[in-house]
Design an enzyme around this catalytic site. Sequence first.
Site, PDB file in Angstrom:
ATOM      1  N   SER A  96       0.907  -1.425  -0.426  1.00 11.66           N
ATOM      2  CA  SER A  96      -0.335  -0.289   0.076  1.00 11.66           C
ATOM      3  C   SER A  96       1.049   1.530  -0.145  1.00 11.66           C
ATOM      4  O   SER A  96       1.474   1.517  -0.994  1.00 11.66           O
ATOM      5  CB  SER A  96      -0.982  -0.176   1.040  1.00 11.66           C
ATOM      6  OG  SER A  96      -2.012   0.765   1.282  1.00 11.66           O
ATOM      7  N   ASP A 212      -9.843  -4.933  -5.135  1.00 17.52           N
ATOM      8  CA  ASP A 212      -9.399  -4.118  -3.961  1.00 17.52           C
ATOM      9  C   ASP A 212     -10.142  -3.306  -3.464  1.00 17.52           C
ATOM     10  O   ASP A 212      -9.814  -3.440  -2.158  1.00 17.52           O
ATOM     11  CB  ASP A 212      -7.600  -2.854  -4.239  1.00 17.52           C
ATOM     12  CG  ASP A 212      -7.270  -2.770  -3.429  1.00 17.52           C
ATOM     13  OD1 ASP A 212      -6.194  -3.456  -3.436  1.00 17.52           O
ATOM     14  OD2 ASP A 212      -7.573  -1.440  -3.059  1.00 17.52           O
ATOM     15  N   HIS A 267      -7.965  -4.941  -0.379  1.00 21.60           N
ATOM     16  CA  HIS A 267      -7.389  -4.305  -0.234  1.00 21.60           C
ATOM     17  C   HIS A 267      -6.683  -4.342   1.388  1.00 21.60           C
ATOM     18  O   HIS A 267      -5.076  -4.455   0.860  1.00 21.60           O
ATOM     19  CB  HIS A 267      -7.468  -2.848  -0.560  1.00 21.60           C
ATOM     20  CG  HIS A 267      -5.885  -1.989   0.082  1.00 21.60           C
ATOM     21  ND1 HIS A 267      -5.000  -1.524  -0.804  1.00 21.60           N
ATOM     22  CD2 HIS A 267      -5.423  -0.934   1.239  1.00 21.60           C
ATOM     23  CE1 HIS A 267      -3.822  -0.874  -0.817  1.00 21.60           C
ATOM     24  NE2 HIS A 267      -4.481  -0.174   0.373  1.00 21.60           N
TER      25      HIS A 267
END
Length: 286
Positions: A96, A212, A267
């Site tokens: 990330s 995601d 995600h």
Amino acid sequence: MSIKKLFIFCFLGLFYETVSFKPVILMHGILSGSEKMNIMVQEIEKAHPGTKIYNFDKFDGWYSLENIWRQVVEFRNFLDEIGSKHPEGINVVGYSQGGLIARAAIQTLPLHKVSTFVSLSSPQAGQFGANFLHLIFPDLAANTAYELFYSNVGQHISIANYWNDPVQQEYYYKYSKFLPFINNEIQTFNSSQYKNSILRLNRMILIGGPNDGVITPWESSHFGFFNKTLNVIPLHKRKIYTSDTIGLKSLLQNGKLVIIIKPFVHHLTWHTNRRVIQDVILPYLD
Ligand SMILES: *[C@@H]1O[C@H](CO)[C@@H](O)[C@H](O)[C@H]1NC(C)=O
Ligand SMILES: *[C@@H]1O[C@H](CO)[C@@H](O)[C@H](O)[C@H]1NC(C)=O
């Protein structure tokens, strides 16, 4: 060969086996910390016993919102220090926001030792969407966030540093102190350095996927992004690729850029999903 010699030979072979994987540096995501990378640590240790793993433990929780350059500089120093202990090379995995920090840190090191860099669902071309925004600012609307983010005050927050509002590009170029620089959209005397450091990589692995749910557009994990009318333009049609601004085209042409699309991963689970780690991360950590 005598038994004794054979024994030494086998012992050396065994020794070689256990040290043949390059050390791995892990960089955690936003509002998270190094302990959240523990599943990845376990998986690496299981598949590649003996691998030395360095799990960067600064800027966890709310500190991950600190100005991104400050984080890049700290991570760069870490990278540099560990790199100097391992002339054989190191591998880096950033998750990330951590993948963006790691990439920028690599770019600022002219003689870095990074062999493989894995970007795990990182907003490499920026971020523009409510889902991500609302993790941190529940009441802020994406289309007006630029008013806060593209200001001298706003730029103290990491996500403002890579907020990329496709409708407000003028302000993005004027105020953003980070993304347009490391993506060489604004040329400075550092730009050639930023490109050369990417070209030093042996491999760049960009991982992302359509489910995601946070990185917006999800293609930003592969350097794709919205144009002004919010159509997603894939990496290979964007200037950063076609003009080879930071070296992505050269990497791809030399078989060093790997783009991975992994569906059905949210995600917040990329870094703890053992299937993801086993399928698309471990094979590149040699
Ligand atoms: C270039 O990089 C140096 C070192 O990272 C930094 O201090 C400086 O502000 C950068 N200059 C520009 C114009 O981006
Ligand atoms: C954005 O991309 C779409 C699809 O490629 C295209 O039809 C549209 O004209 C583009 N918009 C702008 C402002 O360039």
